[in-house]
Design a protein around this motif. Structure first.
Motif, mmCIF file in Angstrom:
data_model
loop_
_atom_site.group_PDB
_atom_site.id
_atom_site.type_symbol
_atom_site.label_atom_id
_atom_site.label_comp_id
_atom_site.label_asym_id
_atom_site.label_seq_id
_atom_site.Cartn_x
_atom_site.Cartn_y
_atom_site.Cartn_z
ATOM 1 N N HIS A 158 -9.313 12.622 0.314
ATOM 2 C CA HIS A 158 -10.218 13.762 0.058
ATOM 3 C C HIS A 158 -10.690 14.364 1.387
ATOM 4 C CE1 HIS A 158 -13.799 11.430 1.307
ATOM 5 N NE2 HIS A 158 -13.029 10.420 0.939
ATOM 6 N N ASP A 199 -13.955 16.323 1.207
ATOM 7 C CA ASP A 199 -15.410 16.437 1.068
ATOM 8 C C ASP A 199 -16.106 15.218 1.668
ATOM 9 O OD1 ASP A 199 -15.006 18.764 -0.317
ATOM 10 O OD2 ASP A 199 -15.193 17.847 -2.299
ATOM 11 N N GLY A 200 -17.216 15.477 2.338
ATOM 12 C CA GLY A 200 -18.080 14.383 2.787
ATOM 13 C C GLY A 200 -17.626 13.636 4.032
ATOM 14 N N TYR A 215 -14.868 22.959 2.846
ATOM 15 C CA TYR A 215 -15.087 21.822 1.933
ATOM 16 C C TYR A 215 -16.558 21.402 1.977
ATOM 17 C CZ TYR A 215 -10.055 21.962 1.705
ATOM 18 O OH TYR A 215 -8.771 22.402 1.515
ATOM 19 N N GLU A 216 -16.971 20.664 0.936
ATOM 20 C CA GLU A 216 -18.375 20.291 0.766
ATOM 21 C C GLU A 216 -18.780 19.158 1.716
ATOM 22 O OE1 GLU A 216 -20.554 21.499 -1.725
ATOM 23 O OE2 GLU A 216 -18.988 22.994 -2.086
ATOM 24 N N ASN A 217 -19.956 19.319 2.309
ATOM 25 C CA ASN A 217 -20.587 18.220 3.059
ATOM 26 C C ASN A 217 -19.740 17.615 4.170
ATOM 27 O OD1 ASN A 217 -22.945 18.267 1.521
ATOM 28 N ND2 ASN A 217 -21.937 17.104 -0.105
#
Ligand code: NCD
Length: 305
Positions: free
Chosen positions: A146, A148-149, A174-176
């Protein structure tokens, strides 16, 4: 006509699809061996390259296609003063798709504006390198699963390193994602790249000290100091060994860290690190061929070729 000049020319969904195709190619290479039969890729390299050019060439051959082009601009008509716009217009008579690397920022964009075949930016000066970014994203996806994060450290020449500019731009969607930008003061990331992070309100910090941030990192993206972009050799010599990653320095890193490098390496990663299971850079180079196969297929299909 669809081109790939900037990584933002692709949506995140399209990037996911390219990654999926690349993974399928890795699993079933025989299913792709004839997909580009009768098609030609023009590899137009106005600047030195090993991995990018050879992985484009290997990609086209493994799809059953052919490659034409040059790896030394001194042997092309640019040495006689031909513009990239004229070169690409003419290449469109001979090839179905082109990959162009140029020492001038924006040259592949100028070419794309005049081109009747898809143009892929294979690196333009100190600006962008979107196919390296696709390679990096495929690698991160395969290593981590992934985007994200993740906490991603970029270390080295963040000013002139075009792969850094394109990858930060891509990861900002992308998130975070948290960015840690590690460089000497003189080689900080350009403000237009930092603005991408700020626009998305993602967390970032800038530091000159790799050791102090090592324990935080999920990804460490090492880069070479880009000698050919310096105005002054003395400055290069002063900065070239700012960071050298060694097994000793990795002692405080996570066991799950992934170490990436677009290569070529000069001195910034000790050879002793290569045997560390966290070193991904040779797998990353291999991934470059598969994602370029996926990209060639996509652009040719969209061009109706
Ligand atoms: C990179 C490039 O050309 O920008 N190399 C590559 O394409 N794998 C990185 C570099 O030259 O330092």
């Amino acid at each position: 006509m669809r081109h790939l000049i900037d990584i933002l020319d692709l949506t995140t969904q399209e990037i996911d699809e390219l990654i999926e195709t690349a993974n399928d190619i890795i699993a079933n290479p025989a299913a792709y061996a004839h997909k580009c039969e009768g098609k030609k890729l023009a590899a137009l390299f106005f600047e030195p390259s090993t991995r990018t050019r050879l992985s484009f060439e290997a990609a086209m051959y493994e799809l059953g296609g052919h490659v034409i082009g040059f790896s030394d601009a001194g042997n092309s008509s640019s040495a006689k003063g031909e513009s990239v716009a004229d070169t690409i217009k003419m290449i469109g008579c001979y090839a179905d798709i082109a990959a162009m690397r140029h020492f001038k920022e924006g040259a592949p964009l100028v070419a794309a504006m005049r081109s009747e075949i898809p143009v892929i930016n294979a690196g333009d000066g100190g600006h962008n390198h979107p196919t390296q970014t696709l390679t990096d994203l495929l690698t991160i996806k395969r290593e981590k699963g992934h985007f994200d994060g993740l906490t991603v450290g970029f270390c080295g020449d963040l000013k002139f390193g075009r792969t850094v500019h394109s990858l930060i731009t891509a990861l900002s969607r992308y998130e975070n994602v948290k960015f840690i930008l590690i460089s000497p003061q003189e080689l900080k990331v350009p403000s237009y790249v930092k603005d991408m992070i700020k626009e998305k309100s993602l967390a970032y910090k800038q530091t000159t000290d790799l050791d102090s941030v090592m324990p935080e990192l999920d990804i460490l993206y090492m880069t070479r100091v880009q000698r050919e972009r310096f105005f002054n050799e003395e400055e290069y010599l002063r900065l070239k060994d700012s960071y050298i990653l060694t097994p000793e320095k990795l002692k405080t890193a996570k066991d799950t860290l992934s170490i990436l490098h677009p290569l070529p390496r000069v001195n910034e990663i000790a050879v002793a690190v290569d045997d560390d299971p966290r070193a991904c850079y040779f797998r990353q180079a291999l991934n470059g061929k598969f994602i370029r196969m996926a990209l060639i297929l996509k652009l040719l299909e969209e061009a109706g070729k």
